[in-house]
Design an enzyme around this catalytic site. Structure first.
Site, short mmCIF file in Angstrom:
data_model
loop_
_atom_site.label_atom_id
_atom_site.label_comp_id
_atom_site.label_asym_id
_atom_site.label_seq_id
_atom_site.Cartn_x
_atom_site.Cartn_y
_atom_site.Cartn_z
N THR A 112 0.83 -1.20 0.00
CA THR A 112 0.00 0.00 0.00
C THR A 112 0.86 1.25 0.00
O THR A 112 0.49 2.28 -0.57
CB THR A 112 -0.93 0.01 1.23
N TYR A 135 4.71 -11.69 6.78
CA TYR A 135 3.59 -11.31 5.91
C TYR A 135 3.29 -12.47 4.98
O TYR A 135 4.08 -12.79 4.08
CB TYR A 135 3.97 -10.05 5.14
N LYS A 161 1.09 -10.95 9.59
CA LYS A 161 0.04 -10.28 8.83
C LYS A 161 -0.53 -11.33 7.89
O LYS A 161 0.16 -11.82 6.99
CB LYS A 161 0.56 -9.07 8.04
#
Length: 319
Positions: free
Chosen positions: A50, A138, A166
């Site tokens: 992001t 992640y 995550k």
């Protein structure tokens, strides 16, 4: 009960603001970070996907950490994305992030090369040994091409600095198996799983949508913690239309978040190629969904005594 949340519960996967020329905007990053913390985020994740990490330089990543750290002080954790397909580069990014003032690291599975599980495990251990910072792994196989298998996760949980995940694997069964056997803090990276994962022991979320509605997402966790499961369910459902439009309607979350933030007059700026900005029609639909959530969600949020602050009002068509 939720598992321990070592870096906060409500974390925003923050966009990286650029100026009109496309250069890093550290002042804008600081202003956006302060707004996010004021409205309920207790952690900020920088230089993830992001945050356009594929198109920002190592020097820009370090400058971004310093700017956000200075802006928010110790009011929120600052987690630095240090993902790379190159283990040596990931180690260097980890060292740089620690020196710049990060509180933790977000470490991505090596992408594209699709290494086997033993090589993934070695990659994570090698980078985690580089600094004294806590590490979140992640797991996002639809982006990287490779899953962190539950058995691999169980072994990695033994590392003293690997503290959480995550989770974007879309495997709630596998996630619960790891939760049941480890102390890893699981943060969902998929907004539709904020309440479902939290309800089975998750630590919270790392959310792109939180760039624009930090208070509304935080309220889901606060309602659940207060024992108001019906209220938490309502707040989750109210947010679904905006979640879908931002994250599952054909454009990357970076693009939709920057479109909305720009419409709200908040620091964002353009996206870097190969991404393209949202067009006026898409931006107008995003604004409509945002306004509907704020109008419906704020009364419910206030009734649950969740953190709230001033909300910038967007103008349809802005980008």
């Amino acid at each position: 009960m939720t598992s321990a949340s070592p870096l906060g519960r409500a974390l925003c996967a923050m966009i990286t603001p650029f100026d009109a020329s496309g250069a890093l905007d550290p002042d804008g990053a600081g202003r956006l970070a302060v707004r996010l913390v004021d409205e309920g985020c207790d952690g900020l994740v920088l230089s993830g996907t992001t945050g356009e990490s594929p198109t920002t330089s190592d020097a820009e990543k370090a400058e971004l950490i310093r700017a956000v750290r200075e802006a928010v002080g110790d009011r929120a954790s600052v987690v630095a994305g240090v993902g790379s397909a190159d283990t040596a580069h990931a180690r260097e990014l980890a060292r740089q992030a620690e020196q710049a003032g990060a509180d933790g690291l977000l470490l991505l599975t090596p992408y594209y090369s699709k290494p086997p599980q033993d090589a993934i495990e070695e990659h994570f251990r090698t980078v985690a040994d580089t600094t004294g910072l806590p590490v979140l792994l992640y797991d996002i196989p639809h982006r990287t091409g490779t899953r962190i298998e539950p058995e691999t996760m169980l072994r990695l949980a033994e590392h003293p600095r690997i503290v959480g995940v995550k989770d974007c694997a879309y495997d709630l069964l596998g996630t619960q198996k790891v939760l049941a056997r480890t102390e890893l803090a699981y943060y969902t990276g998929c907004e539709e799983f904020i309440l479902p994962l939290y309800a089975v022991g998750g630590a919270g979320y790392i959310s792109t949508v939180a760039n624009v509605v930090p208070a509304e997402l935080r309220a889901i966790l606060d309602a659940f913690d207060a024992g108001d499961t019906a209220g938490a369910t309502l707040l989750q459902r109210l947010a679904l239309p905006l979640m879908e439009l931002m994250m599952a309607d054909g454009l990357p979350g970076t693009v939709t978040a920057k479109a909305l933030l720009g419409a709200m007059g908040l620091p964002a700026g353009p996206v870097r190629a190969p991404l393209r900005a949202a067009d006026e029609g898409r931006t107008a639909r995003l604004v409509t969904a945002y306004e509907a959530l704020v109008q419906q969600g704020r009364p419910a949020l206030v009734s649950n005594s969740s953190p709230s602050g001033g909300t910038s009002r967007p103008k349809a068509g802005g980008a």
